[in-house]
Design a protein around this motif. Structure first.
Motif, mmCIF file in Angstrom:
data_model
loop_
_atom_site.group_PDB
_atom_site.id
_atom_site.type_symbol
_atom_site.label_atom_id
_atom_site.label_comp_id
_atom_site.label_asym_id
_atom_site.label_seq_id
_atom_site.Cartn_x
_atom_site.Cartn_y
_atom_site.Cartn_z
ATOM 1 N N GLN A 259 14.002 5.811 -10.903
ATOM 2 C CA GLN A 259 15.449 6.168 -11.551
ATOM 3 C C GLN A 259 16.002 6.980 -10.931
ATOM 4 O OE1 GLN A 259 13.770 6.688 -15.916
ATOM 5 N NE2 GLN A 259 14.515 4.388 -16.650
ATOM 6 N N TYR A 260 14.704 7.630 -10.753
ATOM 7 C CA TYR A 260 15.326 9.260 -9.596
ATOM 8 C C TYR A 260 13.936 10.389 -10.429
ATOM 9 C CZ TYR A 260 18.220 12.783 -8.128
ATOM 10 O OH TYR A 260 18.863 13.937 -7.190
ATOM 11 N N THR A 261 14.376 10.819 -8.766
ATOM 12 C CA THR A 261 13.957 12.567 -9.261
ATOM 13 C C THR A 261 13.868 13.106 -8.064
ATOM 14 O OG1 THR A 261 11.666 13.307 -9.372
ATOM 15 C CG2 THR A 261 11.520 11.582 -8.140
ATOM 16 N N THR A 262 13.942 13.755 -7.620
ATOM 17 C CA THR A 262 14.266 15.075 -6.253
ATOM 18 C C THR A 262 13.285 14.391 -5.066
ATOM 19 O OG1 THR A 262 12.787 16.276 -6.571
ATOM 20 C CG2 THR A 262 14.563 16.990 -7.089
ATOM 21 N N ALA A 263 13.729 14.669 -3.668
ATOM 22 C CA ALA A 263 12.846 14.153 -2.614
ATOM 23 C C ALA A 263 11.440 14.975 -2.299
ATOM 24 C CB ALA A 263 13.486 14.402 -1.444
ATOM 25 N N ASN A 264 10.409 14.563 -1.534
ATOM 26 C CA ASN A 264 9.768 15.483 -1.723
ATOM 27 C C ASN A 264 8.397 15.109 -0.475
ATOM 28 O OD1 ASN A 264 6.975 16.434 -1.777
ATOM 29 N ND2 ASN A 264 7.635 17.676 -3.665
ATOM 30 N N THR A 265 8.124 16.424 0.344
ATOM 31 C CA THR A 265 7.609 15.796 1.097
ATOM 32 C C THR A 265 6.358 14.808 0.755
ATOM 33 O OG1 THR A 265 8.040 17.367 3.078
ATOM 34 C CG2 THR A 265 6.150 16.088 3.774
ATOM 35 N N TYR A 266 5.278 15.106 0.247
ATOM 36 C CA TYR A 266 4.183 14.561 -0.942
ATOM 37 C C TYR A 266 5.035 13.492 -1.540
ATOM 38 C CZ TYR A 266 2.713 19.218 0.816
ATOM 39 O OH TYR A 266 2.100 20.300 1.824
ATOM 40 N N ILE A 267 3.609 12.451 -1.135
ATOM 41 C CA ILE A 267 4.016 11.253 -1.597
ATOM 42 C C ILE A 267 3.243 11.342 -3.607
ATOM 43 C CG2 ILE A 267 2.631 9.822 0.214
ATOM 44 C CD1 ILE A 267 0.048 9.474 -1.627
ATOM 45 N N PHE A 268 3.675 10.332 -4.588
ATOM 46 C CA PHE A 268 3.128 10.227 -5.746
ATOM 47 C C PHE A 268 1.688 9.519 -5.752
ATOM 48 C CE2 PHE A 268 8.030 11.052 -7.878
ATOM 49 C CZ PHE A 268 7.180 12.286 -8.096
ATOM 50 N N GLY A 269 0.498 9.836 -6.342
ATOM 51 C CA GLY A 269 -0.034 8.896 -6.234
ATOM 52 C C GLY A 269 -0.426 7.509 -7.628
ATOM 53 N N LEU A 270 0.316 6.697 -7.455
ATOM 54 C CA LEU A 270 0.327 6.215 -8.421
ATOM 55 C C LEU A 270 -0.728 5.407 -9.468
ATOM 56 C CD1 LEU A 270 4.341 4.342 -8.610
ATOM 57 C CD2 LEU A 270 3.221 6.796 -9.710
ATOM 58 N N PRO B 2 0.543 -1.523 -0.011
ATOM 59 C CA PRO B 2 0.109 0.139 -0.501
ATOM 60 C C PRO B 2 0.742 1.005 0.156
ATOM 61 C CG PRO B 2 0.163 -1.191 2.246
ATOM 62 C CD PRO B 2 0.473 -2.050 1.074
ATOM 63 N N PHE B 3 1.863 1.153 0.527
ATOM 64 C CA PHE B 3 3.525 2.722 0.313
ATOM 65 C C PHE B 3 4.423 1.675 0.398
ATOM 66 C CE2 PHE B 3 5.342 5.064 3.860
ATOM 67 C CZ PHE B 3 5.742 5.936 3.067
ATOM 68 N N VAL B 4 4.858 2.732 -0.826
ATOM 69 C CA VAL B 4 6.315 1.890 -1.113
ATOM 70 C C VAL B 4 7.269 3.208 -0.569
ATOM 71 C CG1 VAL B 4 8.270 1.328 -2.871
ATOM 72 C CG2 VAL B 4 5.773 0.097 -2.333
ATOM 73 N N ARG B 5 8.199 3.423 0.022
ATOM 74 C CA ARG B 5 9.320 4.567 -0.170
ATOM 75 C C ARG B 5 10.685 4.255 -0.515
ATOM 76 N NH1 ARG B 5 8.604 6.088 5.496
ATOM 77 N NH2 ARG B 5 9.810 8.472 4.910
ATOM 78 N N ILE B 6 11.266 5.150 -1.447
ATOM 79 C CA ILE B 6 12.498 4.355 -1.252
ATOM 80 C C ILE B 6 13.467 6.293 -1.095
ATOM 81 C CG2 ILE B 6 12.246 5.402 -4.328
ATOM 82 C CD1 ILE B 6 14.632 2.628 -2.746
ATOM 83 N N PRO B 7 15.011 6.113 -0.947
ATOM 84 C CA PRO B 7 15.762 7.439 -1.199
ATOM 85 C C PRO B 7 15.844 7.876 -2.775
ATOM 86 C CG PRO B 7 16.460 5.671 0.336
ATOM 87 C CD PRO B 7 15.567 4.917 -0.397
ATOM 88 N N GLN B 8 16.089 8.600 -2.894
ATOM 89 C CA GLN B 8 16.071 9.655 -4.191
ATOM 90 C C GLN B 8 17.264 9.178 -4.971
ATOM 91 O OE1 GLN B 8 16.202 13.930 -3.318
ATOM 92 N NE2 GLN B 8 18.492 14.052 -3.201
ATOM 93 N N ASN B 9 18.641 9.047 -4.357
ATOM 94 C CA ASN B 9 19.492 8.616 -5.118
ATOM 95 C C ASN B 9 20.186 6.752 -5.634
ATOM 96 O OD1 ASN B 9 19.980 8.199 -2.249
ATOM 97 N ND2 ASN B 9 22.570 8.132 -3.077
ATOM 98 N N CYS B 10 18.678 6.098 -5.047
ATOM 99 C CA CYS B 10 18.391 4.801 -4.920
ATOM 100 C C CYS B 10 18.004 4.208 -6.239
ATOM 101 C CB CYS B 10 18.505 4.294 -3.958
ATOM 102 S SG CYS B 10 19.469 4.284 -2.852
#
Length: 770
Positions: A211-222, A154-162
């Motif tokens: 692949q890569y994008t900047t970090a942000n407090t808000y989520i992407f809704g996919l 339900p919720f996925v997270r990853i550091p921006q540089n990985c």
């Protein structure tokens, strides 16, 4: 007055819409469940819905076709977590299991739509989900069409540089080709119908690559969509005599679309709150539309269509993306990606997950799976998923996805997402398990054991005569009555339960043989005891003497006692157990062997401390190993004869919940004065000790190793300042008093059979191997 009331209602509605930002995503599967007596069809809808509380679910309404209606609904919590973006307090995934009565097997569309997603960085606001259900009988299988089995965390997270690859759980029991695409029908499949920058989706492998994008407090809704397509041209036949032809996908984006059939008649639909509906075009319904994304395979309308929507957070950069440092690394015994796990109706299936990280602390497990799946963390820092299929699950396939989370300061890291598929089959071996305060009784119907008899089967450790299956078996059943601390019983512990496990498996005819052509049966069973409860009956925990008969040594008895001082004259009264000591107090112990054969001596090879009276419990604390004292406080004394061993050590306690310990020793008897025995070698860490056991086959000069224990020992407790006795019934009281607790759980574990011919010796099968 009426206008004022109307204005108030409008304001309340507006307020609810503004404050309703609580949606995190959702998925849906359907399954055909047979015909009703009136000729209608029964299906099961399983919707996984993620919100900021556990109280909400998607409301599926009919959009096109004769959908029927829901006749029952159950809402079950799957998982929740407070490891969330800073602007949200928690997420909670539930599964809504609905039974629908459908008038016919013709295709129909269901939709769920309303407002609002939690704040997203890609401007997804309203949720839009659509499902195509088609129950037509397939020309290739002769069975009603089945939808793909899909799941995602339900919720996925990853550091921006990985950069990381996510294999979405998407399989099909009909063998169809499953594709995962991004939603492309605004207001129908999606709200913002484009894949965010920094992601790539491979439709044919259902692989999402960050692949890569900047970090942000808000989520992407996919907002993804999963479809299944036949691999060859097939026909679907319906009960009204009509049929439709389904074509396979073409890899050529410019290939023509397959011929349409008659469009379905639209009917109204609605959601929780007023929304605007978008009708499908009358001339070219959406299910024949060709997706416009580059590289998406074209030609052929889908058999089914399901939504797959979830939240994705990009965290700040991490110093290293190497798994096992900050990001948890999944290690054995975690099942492999895509593992197929065979489960049986009414038998609990267990999945063990383990991860490691050197620069962060393993904290929790995130899971998405079928209703009533549970997760636990045991004392070995392994996560255990448990689920028991019921009869209604027979023949179904359920994906289970999970990831381990670790923390370092305020940062939270997720391991790779891993998904397995559980296939439910009928009960293979009929068994009943009964749990008592000190034993497990298992009864297995012989007719389900493929002709195997008790002399061909054994428990995990059959060395003790009480562990022989011949003792209690009869003409119809294999019966084993297994002590909780004998016969190779393994003990596990999590926050809530003590779990004692064993198994019945086939004997090996000759340990030197490299192959076997017997059915290799593993009937795993266990008893599960709650760790918390009230014990009202008194008990004596003093361990009894151990009497052993062994060829060449006759009968001998081991006695293990605690004494009050180093004179070893005044032993503690058995009625005074459990004994209480202050930390640092010296504990005096003596092992004594009496034998019917003269000219023998006793040797203590090892002694260990454990919170349980069980030699298989891990971890244990070593006091003596290989005849050598390893605890720095150990002192040994000169006994009066060679059949005694006297030693002492300072009292301690295990860190954590344990407030008492057992001392357990491995002992053996030898021919006195013989220089070729393990006893004569004494303290030794060399490999010479193993040569003595091999030499024993040529001439009986020493006995086998035997396990003796005594306890429990407990730390003295301070008086309760509120008055009365400070009774703290802890883990070992549960072990001793077992069924006197408020409740006792009993489950018969997964039972597996397999025939193997290979060049290697038989190894016990993992629970998930078919």
């Amino acid at each position: 007055m009426a206008s004022a009331v109307l204005l108030l209602l409008q304001l309340l509605l507006l307020t609810s819409l503004v404050s309703a930002a609580h949606h995190w995503g959702g998925t849906m599967n359907y399954a055909y469940k047979g015909r009703n007596p009136d000729g209608s069809y029964q299906i099961s809808l399983r919707g996984k819905d993620t919100y900021d509380t556990c109280a909400y679910y998607h409301y599926w309404s009919c959009y096109t076709g004769n959908c029927g209606s829901a006749t029952s609904r159950k809402l079950i919590n799957i998982d929740s977590s407070t490891n969330t973006p800073s602007y949200e307090s928690q997420w909670c995934q539930t599964e809504t299991v609905e039974t629908w009565r459908v008038p016919s097997d013709k295709p129909f569309l269901l939709r769920a739509s309303s407002c609002c997603w939690i704040t997203t960085r890609n401007s997804v606001s309203n949720w839009k989900l659509e499902s195509l259900v088609d129950l037509g009988t397939r020309s290739d299988t002769g069975e009603p069409n089945r939808s793909p089995d899909i799941a995602v965390l339900p919720f996925v997270r990853i550091p921006q540089n990985c950069p990381r690859t996510y294999k979405l759980a998407a399989s099909d029991a009909d063998g169809d080709r499953v594709v995962c695409r991004y939603g492309n029908l605004p207001g129908v499949e999606c709200d913002r119908c484009f894949l965010p920058s920094g992601f790539h989706l491979d439709p044919d492998s259902c692989t999402l690559r960050y692949q890569y994008t900047t970090a942000n407090t808000y989520i992407f809704g996919l907002e993804l969509v999963v479809e299944d397509h036949p691999r060859n041209t097939i026909d679907l036949f319906y009960s009204d005599g009509s049929s439709t032809r389904k074509y396979p996908l073409s890899a050529n984006p410019t290939s023509p679309t397959s011929p349409p059939t008659s469009p379905l008649t639209p009917t109204p639909w609605w959601g929780w709150w007023p929304t605007t509906t978008t009708a499908a075009p009358a001339t070219s319904p959406w299910w024949w539309m060709t997706p416009t994304h580059p590289g998406y395979p074209t030609s052929g309308s889908p058999l089914s269509k399901l939504p797959l929507q979830f939240a994705f957070l990009v965290d700040p950069a991490v110093p290293s993306c190497q798994e096992g440092l900050y990001l948890p690394q999944l290690v054995a015994p975690t099942p492999a990606e895509g593992e197929r796990i065979m489960a049986e109706v009414n038998k609990e299936v267990e999945i063990r997950v383990r991860a490691q990280a050197t620069h962060s602390a393993i904290q929790s497990l995130v899971v998405s799976g079928p209703a009533n799946i549970t997760k636990h963390k045991d004392t070995n820092n392994e996560f255990v998923l448990r689920w028991t299929p019921v009869l209604d699950d027979l023949g179904e396939h359920y994906p289970i996805c999970f990831a381990v989370e670790s923390v370092s300061g305020s940062s939270v890291y997720q391991s790779q997402m891993r998904c397995v598929l559980v296939e439910i089959r009928k009960e293979q071996i009929e068994a009943t398990v009964t749990c008592t305060e000190s034993t497990m009784k298992v009864e297995v119907d012989k007719t389900s054991l493929f002709g195997l008899q008790e002399d061909q089967l054994r428990l995990s450790d059959p060395s003790n005569t009480i562990c022989s299956l011949d003792r209690h078996s009869n003409s119809s059943h294999i019966v084993a009555i297994v002590p909780l601390n004998e016969c190779g019983t393994q003990i596990e512990e999590d926050d809530d339960y003590l779990i004692f496990k064993n198994e019945i498996t086939t004997k090996e005819d000759n340990p030197n043989e490299l192959i076997t052509r017997k059915h290799l049966v593993e009937a795993r069973f266990y008893c599960q005891y709650p760790k918390r409860g009230n014990v009202t009956l008194s008990f004596s925990a003093h361990r009894k003497n151990v009497t052993v008969w062994e060829k060449g040594f006759g009968t001998f008895t081991y006695q293990f006692e605690f004494y009050q001082n180093d004179q070893f004259e005044a032993k503690y009264d058995p009625n005074s157990y459990p004994l209480e000591f202050d930390i640092g107090n010296r504990i005096y112990m003596q092992l004594d062997a009496s034998s019917s054969v003269n000219n023998t001596e006793m040797f203590v090879e090892s002694c260990r401390a454990s919170p349980y009276d069980n030699p298989n419990y891990h971890p244990t604390y070593s006091i003596i190993e290989n005849g050598c004292g390893v605890d720095p406080t150990v002192q040994t004394y000169t006994p009066s004869n060679d059949r005694q061993f006297q030693f002492s050590m300072e009292a301690f306690r295990f860190i954590g919940l344990h407030d008492q310990v057992y001392i357990s020793c491995t002992v053996m008897m030898c021919e006195a004065g013989n220089p070729n025995t393990r006893c004569s070698l004494g303290c030794s860490n060399s490999t010479r000790s193993s040569s003595f056991s091999r030499r024993r086959r040529e001439a009986v000069v020493e006995s086998g190793k035997h396990f003796v224990s005594q306890g429990p020992l407990r730390l003295k407790r301070e008086a309760d300042p509120r008055g009365g006795s400070a009774v703290n019934l802890n883990l070992n009281l549960v072990f001793v008093a077992g069924c006197l607790l408020a409740a006792v759980g009993m489950v018969c574990g997964v039972i597996i059979y397999k025939t193997k011919t290979s060049r290697v010796k038989y190894q016990p099968l993992p629970a998930y191997e078919s």
